[in-house]
Design an enzyme around this catalytic site. Structure first.
Site, PDB file in Angstrom:
ATOM      1  N   ARG A 277      32.418  42.241  19.727  1.00 54.07           N
ATOM      2  CA  ARG A 277      31.847  42.719  20.992  1.00 54.07           C
ATOM      3  C   ARG A 277      31.799  44.250  21.063  1.00 54.07           C
ATOM      4  O   ARG A 277      32.450  44.871  21.884  1.00 54.07           O
ATOM      5  CB  ARG A 277      32.619  42.168  22.191  1.00 54.07           C
ATOM      6  CG  ARG A 277      32.674  40.653  22.238  1.00 54.07           C
ATOM      7  CD  ARG A 277      33.327  40.146  23.519  1.00 54.07           C
ATOM      8  NE  ARG A 277      33.384  38.688  23.537  1.00 54.07           N
ATOM      9  CZ  ARG A 277      33.854  37.970  24.560  1.00 54.07           C
ATOM     10  NH1 ARG A 277      34.308  38.586  25.639  1.00 54.07           N
ATOM     11  NH2 ARG A 277      33.880  36.654  24.490  1.00 54.07           N
TER      12      ARG A 277
ATOM     13  N   ASP B  70      41.937  41.375  27.205  1.00 53.19           N
ATOM     14  CA  ASP B  70      40.546  40.914  27.205  1.00 53.19           C
ATOM     15  C   ASP B  70      39.653  42.069  26.784  1.00 53.19           C
ATOM     16  O   ASP B  70      39.942  42.760  25.815  1.00 53.19           O
ATOM     17  CB  ASP B  70      40.180  40.348  28.572  1.00 53.19           C
ATOM     18  CG  ASP B  70      38.931  39.468  28.517  1.00 53.19           C
ATOM     19  OD1 ASP B  70      38.400  39.247  27.423  1.00 53.19           O
ATOM     20  OD2 ASP B  70      38.483  39.005  29.571  1.00 53.19           O
TER      21      ASP B  70
ATOM     22  N   ASP C 279      40.467  43.434  31.775  1.00 51.13           N
ATOM     23  CA  ASP C 279      39.475  44.446  31.384  1.00 51.13           C
ATOM     24  C   ASP C 279      39.986  45.843  31.730  1.00 51.13           C
ATOM     25  O   ASP C 279      40.444  46.086  32.848  1.00 51.13           O
ATOM     26  CB  ASP C 279      38.155  44.223  32.111  1.00 51.13           C
ATOM     27  CG  ASP C 279      37.518  42.889  31.754  1.00 51.13           C
ATOM     28  OD1 ASP C 279      37.817  42.370  30.663  1.00 51.13           O
ATOM     29  OD2 ASP C 279      36.727  42.370  32.563  1.00 51.13           O
TER      30      ASP C 279
ATOM     31  N   ASP D 113      33.513  45.838  30.249  1.00 51.92           N
ATOM     32  CA  ASP D 113      32.724  44.638  30.525  1.00 51.92           C
ATOM     33  C   ASP D 113      31.779  44.819  31.713  1.00 51.92           C
ATOM     34  O   ASP D 113      32.118  45.502  32.688  1.00 51.92           O
ATOM     35  CB  ASP D 113      33.649  43.461  30.826  1.00 51.92           C
ATOM     36  CG  ASP D 113      34.212  42.829  29.559  1.00 51.92           C
ATOM     37  OD1 ASP D 113      34.068  43.435  28.476  1.00 51.92           O
ATOM     38  OD2 ASP D 113      34.791  41.731  29.649  1.00 51.92           O
TER      39      ASP D 113
END
Length: 522
Positions: A243, A190, A161, A194
């Site tokens: 996302r 990734d 992240d 987040d």
């Protein structure tokens, strides 16, 4: 208090092997520190002020950032850390102290409060190194680029992240940052942004997220639904697979964002999440809003959005796209005032304001970009600590880098003969530690596309020790000279549609080393 903190920091820096690398004093004029109130949900729950009212220090390595945190009197002593240059694995070590809990290989904001991390001038770069916020509150991150953080391959950092928050995090404002990767999970990357395991009152504003398989999630699983009160506004999401964000439970307010090339899905509201989606501009994308990849429904309230060349898939058991004619299926109220721009002008406003190095410009709420007002800092009571060793030098870059999308990402490259150990592709990998060199003092390197692409600015970013002398910028297909001059950095010329652009080095005082050949439409 400022004097005692300064002395403690000096001592910690010495213990950590970075003696004197941190200096107290007035922020530099170009430091671009956070000077306006936090917006969105970060303004609620008591507000987000970061290190306001505390000492200001300068750091040029990740170790120095950790040393600044560890040198405070307590875990909640306010501090603003101005970051300059490139932070990477090679200069980020663990530092120990009573007011910190750090680790090597990532920037660790763990168990702390009241901290601002802000990039100096055009913004600092966190290269392949993520920022981890855990069990912390009242944090501001501003004017930085975080790029190519990996969870697999080498090196790895922060679980892949770029910025990740977890485990009882409150009041975080991330503003005017650029978060980018060079691919998806199969390439080792990734999420860019987040949140999981009890994160609340967060705002992501005026930022760029691009070239990633995953933009970011709120909640790590269908049972991790205790994260909530997140605002996303005036951000640009570009070339993201999915996302943008993925919401599992909780409430999110998403307004005035520009979405371009969402390849698989966009805002994914599921597991009871409620998204207030206002005045966004969705462009050249697929399934930009709905519940995807699950039968656990989420909800949305929509108003004022523009859907420009958006395609929608058919409804199914695990897919419930909101389009082709999105309508609201819930109602969401936010506890703060906001003045959204009309969606039609969002692409232009976001292009002028979003990302690191844009001068912290913001929208005035009527489709115009304006500068953030300057606030005079408090004068420290202690004189700056005199460094006993020279700080790590900042990378050689142009003083004013172009804004917008780097068109070189995903393009092809070629060039003249290359020096042993270098590669053409190194000039578009987003990594300043890799480079191309000609096999001699002169040579040329090109970026090329399969279709005509309009370019009006390039940024030639040299690696340490490079020595570009005179150059020509050429239309690589026709050979026409678009610009000539000396040195490297940001170079402008009349907008030209072409399939190949060439940077030709015609003289140098040594061996040129081109780390990045970035191209921009404007």
């Amino acid at each position: 208090m400022r004097r005692s903190v300064a002395l403690r920091l000096s001592a910690v820096a010495g213990v950590a092997g970075v003696a004197g690398a941190i200096a107290f004093g007035l922020p530099q004029h170009d430091a671009s520190a956070a000077v306006s109130p936090a917006t969105g949900f970060a303004s609620a729950n008591g507000g987000t002020t970061g290190g306001a009212g505390g000492a200001t220090v300068r750091a040029t390595t990740g170790t120095e950032i950790h040393a600044a945190l560890c040198g405070r009197a307590a875990t909640d002593t306010p501090i603003t850390i101005e970051v300059q240059g490139t932070i990477n694995h090679g200069n980020t070590a663990k530092v120990s102290g009573g007011s910190c809990n750090t680790a090597a290989g990532l920037i660790e904001l763990k168990g702390i409060k009241n901290v601002t991390i802000v990039g100096v001038g055009g913004g600092a770069v966190f290269d392949q190194l993520g920022i981890h916020i855990r069990d912390s509150s009242n944090i501001i991150i501003q004017n930085v680029t975080v790029r190519n953080v990996k969870k697999s391959g080498s090196p790895t950092s922060n679980g892949g992240d770029a910025i990740g928050m977890e485990s009882t995090v409150r009041n975080v404002w991330v503003d005017h940052v650029t978060l980018e990767a060079s691919g998806g999970e199969s390439e080792g990357f990734d999420g860019l942004f987040d949140m999981k395991d009890d994160v609340e009152y967060v705002t992501l504003s005026y930022s760029v997220l691009r070239n990633s398989g995953r933009g970011g999630l709120v909640g790590s699983s269908e049972t991790d639904t205790g994260n909530s009160f997140i605002t996303y506004h005036h951000n640009k999401y570009e070339n993201i697979d999915s996302r943008t964000p993925l919401l599992r439970g909780g409430v999110a307010h998403i307004y005035n964002n520009h979405y371009v090339r969402l390849n698989e899905s966009g805002i994914n509201s599921r597991a009871g999440a409620k998204a207030k989606v206002d005045n966004n501009y969705f462009e050249d994308s697929k399934d930009v809003l709905g519940t995807f990849y699950t039968d656990q429904a989420g909800f949305w309230q929509v108003s004022g959005n523009v859907f420009d060349n958006v395609t929608w898939s058919a409804k199914g058991t695990d897919n419930n796209p909101a389009g082709p004619n999105p309508v609201s299926n819930t109602s969401v109220t936010v506890p703060y005032a906001f003045s959204p721009d009309n969606a039609a002008c969002v692409p232009a406003v976001v292009a002028q304001t979003a990302g690191a190095g844009t001068g912290l410009r913001v929208s005035d709420g009527s489709c115009k970009a304006t500068s953030t007002p300057t606030v005079n800092p408090t004068t420290p009571t202690a004189n700056p600590t005199t460094p006993t060793a020279s700080p790590t030098a900042a990378p050689t870059t142009a003083p004013s880098r172009p804004a917008g999308t780097n068109l070189s990402i995903g393009a092809g490259t070629d060039g003249s003969s290359k020096a042993s150990g270098t590669s053409y592709g190194n000039v578009k990998d987003g990594n300043l530690s890799t480079f191309w060199s000609p096999n001699g003092a002169t040579g040329d390197i090109s970026i090329k596309w399969s279709a005509a692409t309009t370019v009006s600015r390039i940024d030639i970013r040299e690696a340490s020790g490079s020595s570009v002398g005179s150059y020509q910028v050429l239309n690589g297909t026709t050979g026409a000279v678009l610009k000539s001059g000396t040195g490297a950095g940001a170079i402008s010329f009349p907008a030209t549609a072409l399939t190949k652009i060439t940077f030709k080095i015609t003289s140098s005082s040594g061996t040129p080393k081109i780390a990045e050949f970035e191209t921009y439409a404007s």
